[in-house]
Enzyme design. Sequence first.
Site, PDB file in Angstrom:
ATOM      1  N   ASP A 258     -11.051 -15.226-104.515  1.00 18.45           N
ATOM      2  CA  ASP A 258     -12.633 -16.185-106.047  1.00 18.45           C
ATOM      3  C   ASP A 258     -13.221 -15.936-107.106  1.00 18.45           C
ATOM      4  OD1 ASP A 258     -12.407 -12.971-106.418  1.00 18.45           O
ATOM      5  OD2 ASP A 258     -14.194 -12.714-104.438  1.00 18.45           O
TER       6      ASP A 258
ATOM      7  N   ASP B 213     -15.576 -16.335 -95.297  1.00 21.61           N
ATOM      8  CA  ASP B 213     -14.899 -14.354 -95.407  1.00 21.61           C
ATOM      9  C   ASP B 213     -15.790 -13.632 -95.749  1.00 21.61           C
ATOM     10  OD1 ASP B 213     -15.631 -13.250 -98.511  1.00 21.61           O
ATOM     11  OD2 ASP B 213     -15.381 -16.298 -98.529  1.00 21.61           O
TER      12      ASP B 213
ATOM     13  N   CYS C 172     -12.136  -6.673 -74.668  1.00 24.02           N
ATOM     14  CA  CYS C 172     -11.038  -6.831 -76.155  1.00 24.02           C
ATOM     15  C   CYS C 172      -9.859  -7.002 -75.689  1.00 24.02           C
ATOM     16  CB  CYS C 172     -11.912  -5.395 -77.208  1.00 24.02           C
ATOM     17  SG  CYS C 172     -10.795  -6.061 -78.653  1.00 24.02           S
TER      18      CYS C 172
ATOM     19  N   CYS D 141      -7.807  -6.038 -78.354  1.00 26.73           N
ATOM     20  CA  CYS D 141      -7.000  -5.020 -79.521  1.00 26.73           C
ATOM     21  C   CYS D 141      -6.345  -4.039 -79.066  1.00 26.73           C
ATOM     22  CB  CYS D 141      -8.013  -5.127 -80.475  1.00 26.73           C
ATOM     23  SG  CYS D 141      -8.984  -3.777 -80.384  1.00 26.73           S
TER      24      CYS D 141
ATOM     25  N   CYS E  18      -8.410  -1.013 -78.984  1.00 27.11           N
ATOM     26  CA  CYS E  18      -9.429  -1.431 -76.766  1.00 27.11           C
ATOM     27  C   CYS E  18      -8.602  -0.719 -75.907  1.00 27.11           C
ATOM     28  CB  CYS E  18     -10.165  -2.074 -76.806  1.00 27.11           C
ATOM     29  SG  CYS E  18     -11.942  -2.561 -78.118  1.00 27.11           S
TER      30      CYS E  18
ATOM     31  N   HIS F  77     -10.753  -3.468 -84.609  1.00 22.57           N
ATOM     32  CA  HIS F  77     -11.328  -3.517 -83.727  1.00 22.57           C
ATOM     33  C   HIS F  77     -12.187  -4.574 -83.999  1.00 22.57           C
ATOM     34  CE1 HIS F  77     -13.826  -4.085 -80.488  1.00 22.57           C
ATOM     35  NE2 HIS F  77     -15.161  -3.512 -81.145  1.00 22.57           N
TER      36      HIS F  77
HETATM   37 ZN   LIG Z   1     -11.161  -3.966 -79.782  1.00 26.82          ZN
END
Ligand SMILES: [Zn+2]
Length: 417
Positions: A102, A316, A354, A356, A359, A385
Amino acid sequence: MNLAEKQTEFDFKIRRKGDPHFLLMRSGVITTPHGRIETPAFIPVATRATIKGVSPEIMHSLGAQALLANAYHLRLRPGEDILDSAGGLGRFMNWNGPTFTDSGGFQVMSLGVGFKKVIAMSVEESSTAEKLAPKKKEQLAFIDQDGVTFKSHLDGGILRFTPEISLEVQHAIGADIMFAFDELTTLLHSRQYQVESLEVRTHPWGIRSLQAHAELTKKRAKKPYQALFAVLQGANFEDLRRQTARYLAHAQVDGLDFDGFGIGGALEKERLAEIIGWCADELNSADAEEKPRHLLGISAVSDLFSGVENGVDTFDCVSPAREARNGALYTPSKRINIKNAKYRADFTPIDDRCDCYTCAHYTKAYLAHLIKSGEMFGATLATIHNERFILQLVDNMRKSIQNGNYQEFKEQFFANS
Ligand SMILES: [Zn+2]
């Protein structure tokens, strides 16, 4: 050197456009010298050339296609010359994909009152200088028609940002996508102030950014082309948003025009969809439909849906990482505060749907313990996460646009939440 030819190293192609419900919505591909970005896409923020506590390899595995760093912070430390010597931002931080910076304007202009949507600033030498908010903190930034003077948050030294300095810094940092230097106004500013801000600062600063960009592109001809996005301001006023979109869409210096557009500044949350719609509609009419649009600093779920439906290609925001470090974790139904006593002995994952790493391997009880104890690993797991949650959501929006079932996806998402 023909600048327009150099400009073709950057490209955007729309693959799928429109939907019976949302005529402005689209999906496409941005091509940069460091790789492609399938849109719509969420671009995680690596303020100081790092996502705090999470490696670039992990960000890649979470589905991040590009990262956005901050010109103001990198100028202060380590200095843009270090990034230039390293071969640019991506190489410096070992990120093998596209990068954004930016302009530094947002950080510089919000120095006095923190990172809020409503930001008070003082204007020197302005006929309409207004005292807009109680000044509890020391004012750290002063705007004039040429640029902004401010105090470094690191050592209190007096520094200056102008369109020319911002572009010089951003070219040295070497990101694939840069933003023009603009004045950030707030919802507290009057209409008269917004008009003056566009006419006297944001529009001329846009042209000066483009001029500096043309000169630097010539000077650094052997470097990969860095694209420059204009920033559309105009707060909640339809005529001003449309006027600024039209003006900047037609701007040209030495055959070089803006490669894309950032939508920024003061946005009333309830009117976000409408405001973005004005900008998108005007850009389409100004023959700039085939240029990417980036919504600056937004990641709330409802805002992501509004943005995508109104023709935003990339977003973003620092929030997923910042909130994660504070223990605010995203789930489809709500944001949970992991420090809440009820999670002390909760041995289930944050969200059992989830996919990820966090998790798959850790419980809420363990995360609650780590975050409350201020353990670094807690911030890492929580950030993984939250970033995955937002990246996956925008990925699913993109897939559903491509498959022609966006409305179905949206209904399902909110039915499950
Ligand atoms: Zn997760």
